[in-house]
Design a protein around this motif. Structure first.
Motif, PDB file in Angstrom:
ATOM      1  N   VAL A  62       1.901  -2.674  -3.155  1.00 28.50           N
ATOM      2  CA  VAL A  62       2.317  -1.300  -2.865  1.00 28.50           C
ATOM      3  C   VAL A  62       3.368  -1.338  -1.767  1.00 28.50           C
ATOM      4  CG1 VAL A  62       0.144  -0.231  -3.549  1.00 28.50           C
ATOM      5  CG2 VAL A  62       0.431  -1.005  -1.206  1.00 28.50           C
ATOM      6  N   SER A  63       4.114  -0.254  -1.629  1.00 29.12           N
ATOM      7  CA  SER A  63       5.147  -0.179  -0.598  1.00 29.12           C
ATOM      8  C   SER A  63       4.501   0.170   0.743  1.00 29.12           C
ATOM      9  CB  SER A  63       6.191   0.871  -0.978  1.00 29.12           C
ATOM     10  OG  SER A  63       5.571   2.126  -1.175  1.00 29.12           O
ATOM     11  N   TYR A  64       5.338   0.323   1.758  1.00 25.92           N
ATOM     12  CA  TYR A  64       4.846   0.646   3.103  1.00 25.92           C
ATOM     13  C   TYR A  64       3.856   1.810   3.059  1.00 25.92           C
ATOM     14  CZ  TYR A  64       4.839   2.676   7.751  1.00 25.92           C
ATOM     15  OH  TYR A  64       4.446   3.207   8.948  1.00 25.92           O
ATOM     16  N   PRO A  65       2.734   1.678   3.798  1.00 33.79           N
ATOM     17  CA  PRO A  65       1.686   2.709   3.732  1.00 33.79           C
ATOM     18  C   PRO A  65       2.189   4.136   3.913  1.00 33.79           C
ATOM     19  CG  PRO A  65       0.923   0.847   5.003  1.00 33.79           C
ATOM     20  CD  PRO A  65       2.388   0.590   4.691  1.00 33.79           C
ATOM     21  N   ASN A  66       1.890   4.970   2.930  1.00 34.83           N
ATOM     22  CA  ASN A  66       2.223   6.398   3.005  1.00 34.83           C
ATOM     23  C   ASN A  66       1.002   7.204   2.592  1.00 34.83           C
ATOM     24  OD1 ASN A  66       2.128   6.450   0.127  1.00 34.83           O
ATOM     25  ND2 ASN A  66       4.237   5.707   0.066  1.00 34.83           N
ATOM     26  N   ARG A  96       6.692 -11.721  11.603  1.00 38.03           N
ATOM     27  CA  ARG A  96       5.438 -11.186  12.142  1.00 38.03           C
ATOM     28  C   ARG A  96       4.666 -10.421  11.072  1.00 38.03           C
ATOM     29  NH1 ARG A  96       5.551  -5.875  15.180  1.00 38.03           N
ATOM     30  NH2 ARG A  96       7.258  -4.643  14.332  1.00 38.03           N
ATOM     31  N   TYR A  97       5.353  -9.898  10.070  1.00 43.12           N
ATOM     32  CA  TYR A  97       4.660  -9.232   8.974  1.00 43.12           C
ATOM     33  C   TYR A  97       4.072 -10.260   8.001  1.00 43.12           C
ATOM     34  CZ  TYR A  97       7.302  -5.235  10.702  1.00 43.12           C
ATOM     35  OH  TYR A  97       7.842  -4.255  11.498  1.00 43.12           O
ATOM     36  N   ASP A  98       4.813 -11.345   7.755  1.00 39.57           N
ATOM     37  CA  ASP A  98       4.358 -12.358   6.813  1.00 39.57           C
ATOM     38  C   ASP A  98       3.086 -13.050   7.288  1.00 39.57           C
ATOM     39  OD1 ASP A  98       6.536 -12.235   4.835  1.00 39.57           O
ATOM     40  OD2 ASP A  98       7.781 -12.919   6.479  1.00 39.57           O
ATOM     41  N   HIS A  99       2.872 -13.118   8.602  1.00 39.25           N
ATOM     42  CA  HIS A  99       1.717 -13.842   9.135  1.00 39.25           C
ATOM     43  C   HIS A  99       0.543 -12.926   9.461  1.00 39.25           C
ATOM     44  CE1 HIS A  99       3.778 -17.696   9.360  1.00 39.25           C
ATOM     45  NE2 HIS A  99       4.836 -17.035   9.761  1.00 39.25           N
ATOM     46  N   LYS A 130       6.357  -4.596   1.958  1.00 38.22           N
ATOM     47  CA  LYS A 130       5.445  -4.495   0.825  1.00 38.22           C
ATOM     48  C   LYS A 130       4.063  -4.939   1.284  1.00 38.22           C
ATOM     49  CE  LYS A 130       9.075  -5.404  -2.570  1.00 38.22           C
ATOM     50  NZ  LYS A 130       9.548  -6.338  -3.620  1.00 38.22           N
ATOM     51  N   VAL A 131       3.059  -4.262   0.779  1.00 43.96           N
ATOM     52  CA  VAL A 131       1.674  -4.593   1.097  1.00 43.96           C
ATOM     53  C   VAL A 131       1.037  -5.209  -0.147  1.00 43.96           C
ATOM     54  CG1 VAL A 131      -0.551  -3.734   1.905  1.00 43.96           C
ATOM     55  CG2 VAL A 131       1.569  -2.634   2.680  1.00 43.96           C
ATOM     56  N   ILE A 132       0.499  -6.420   0.005  1.00 48.23           N
ATOM     57  CA  ILE A 132      -0.166  -7.101  -1.099  1.00 48.23           C
ATOM     58  C   ILE A 132      -1.673  -6.963  -0.919  1.00 48.23           C
ATOM     59  CG2 ILE A 132      -0.585  -9.314  -2.230  1.00 48.23           C
ATOM     60  CD1 ILE A 132       2.640  -8.791  -0.341  1.00 48.23           C
ATOM     61  N   VAL A 133      -2.299  -6.305  -1.876  1.00 49.51           N
ATOM     62  CA  VAL A 133      -3.752  -6.117  -1.861  1.00 49.51           C
ATOM     63  C   VAL A 133      -4.371  -7.238  -2.694  1.00 49.51           C
ATOM     64  CG1 VAL A 133      -5.644  -4.514  -2.309  1.00 49.51           C
ATOM     65  CG2 VAL A 133      -3.336  -3.634  -1.831  1.00 49.51           C
ATOM     66  N   GLN A 134      -5.384  -7.889  -2.165  1.00 49.26           N
ATOM     67  CA  GLN A 134      -5.966  -9.054  -2.829  1.00 49.26           C
ATOM     68  C   GLN A 134      -7.483  -9.010  -2.739  1.00 49.26           C
ATOM     69  OE1 GLN A 134      -5.635 -13.350  -1.215  1.00 49.26           O
ATOM     70  NE2 GLN A 134      -3.892 -13.125  -2.577  1.00 49.26           N
ATOM     71  N   GLN A 135      -8.138  -9.356  -3.828  1.00 50.97           N
ATOM     72  CA  GLN A 135      -9.594  -9.408  -3.798  1.00 50.97           C
ATOM     73  C   GLN A 135     -10.046 -10.460  -2.782  1.00 50.97           C
ATOM     74  OE1 GLN A 135      -9.758 -11.978  -7.855  1.00 50.97           O
ATOM     75  NE2 GLN A 135     -11.747 -11.279  -7.173  1.00 50.97           N
ATOM     76  N   PHE A 136     -11.170 -10.199  -2.131  1.00 47.25           N
ATOM     77  CA  PHE A 136     -11.745 -11.156  -1.192  1.00 47.25           C
ATOM     78  C   PHE A 136     -12.873 -11.895  -1.890  1.00 47.25           C
ATOM     79  CE2 PHE A 136     -14.876 -12.419   1.989  1.00 47.25           C
ATOM     80  CZ  PHE A 136     -14.080 -13.117   2.894  1.00 47.25           C
ATOM     81  N   ILE A 137     -12.812 -13.216  -1.845  1.00 46.87           N
ATOM     82  CA  ILE A 137     -13.815 -14.043  -2.516  1.00 46.87           C
ATOM     83  C   ILE A 137     -14.781 -14.612  -1.474  1.00 46.87           C
ATOM     84  CG2 ILE A 137     -14.198 -16.163  -3.834  1.00 46.87           C
ATOM     85  CD1 ILE A 137     -10.908 -14.382  -4.180  1.00 46.87           C
TER      86      ILE A 137
END
Length: 283
Positions: A62-66, A96-99, A130-137
């Motif tokens: 998703v794009s930057y939080p809105n 700083r965003y990538d980490h 961009k925000v990457i949402v990922q399942q947590f295992i």
């Protein structure tokens, strides 16, 4: 005197090759790919392997939080039959965003983190993130780090995010707002290790259940496919299903193990490559 010059040189490279990210400090330089390019690399590689034992976590971008971000993420979870907890990772114009990453354990945590993140981002960067949402295992709290140098594999087990347990918000100070944010570089610090040990606890049998031979074959296939004689691969293992997830690929890994336990091996390999005037890093 050489460090300022190094930063200047890397800045020039970054302008010409925006797909490359440099994480620098006076002790070391980490060279990695932006998250978007990294995900494409991992997808293409797993197509080459075609193994049901090794997959990627389910992701959504998703794009930057809105105002719509919260509903979009929950719709993604519903469509894919996923539940909390989830991971949030970021792809932006600044390292700083990538980490930065966040472990979201419930609906309230997502709302709280979106509010936090809006204050964290600079105004000039809002349209570029961009925000990457990922399942947590649930993975036993261990990250499996595999380094391949020439034709030899070296495997280390590093504390990762702890498995999410019942009532984390009340029992763990770090999760009291429903999320835990951190930077990937913090995971090697003593502070993080103490936090991990307090929440996760040592698991002396975890390594016994890991198929290191299988992971070694994966690393060998990566080296053969992309021609890399030096690479770092990060995996986690689903402790219930026994399958592996490819989390990260580092074309030029920069971790403490390389410069402590493996210092001589790494130095000899790197020096031989330079002396032979070969390109040992294929970005």
């Amino acid at each position: 005197s050489t460090y300022p010059q190094l930063i200047s040189d890397l800045s020039k490279i970054r302008k010409e090759h925006p797909e490359i990210v440099f994480n620098t400090n006076p002790e070391n330089v980490e060279i990695c790919l932006t998250r978007g390019l990294l995900v494409n690399l991992m997808k293409n590689f797993l197509k080459e392997i075609g193994s049901k034992e090794l997959i990627l976590p389910t992701t959504y971008e998703v794009s930057y939080p809105n105002i719509d971000t919260y509903s979009k993420i929950n719709s993604f979870l519903s469509r894919n039959n996923l539940e909390y907890p989830i991971m949030l990772k970021f792809d932006g114009p600044d390292p700083r965003y990538d980490h930065l990453q966040a472990n979201i354990i419930n609906d309230k945590g997502l709302k709280n983190f979106i509010s936090y993140f809006r204050g964290f981002v600079g105004n000039d960067d809002k349209q570029k993130i961009k925000v990457i949402v990922q399942q947590f295992i649930q993975h036993g709290g261990y990250l499996i780090k595999l380094y391949r140098i020439k034709r030899t594999n070296y495997i280390y087990y590093r504390p990762s995010l702890p498995d999410i347990k019942e009532d984390m918000m009340n029992k763990c100070q770090e999760y009291k707002k429903g999320f835990f944010k951190f930077e990937t570089k913090d995971m090697g610090t003593q502070k993080f290790k103490d936090f991990w040990k307090r929440i996760n606890g040592e698991n002396n049998t975890f390594k016994d259940n890991v198929n290191e031979r299988f992971l070694g074959k994966v690393a060998a296939q990566y080296a053969d496919t992309y021609g890399d004689s030096l690479v770092g691969l990060d995996f986690i293992m689903d402790v219930k299903k026994g399958i592996y997830y490819l989390i990260d690929i580092n074309p030029f890994p920069a971790y403490s193990e390389l410069y402590n336990d493996m210092n001589q091996i790494f130095t000899e390999h790197f020096t031989m490559g330079i002396n032979a005037k070969k390109n040992i890093i294929n970005l």
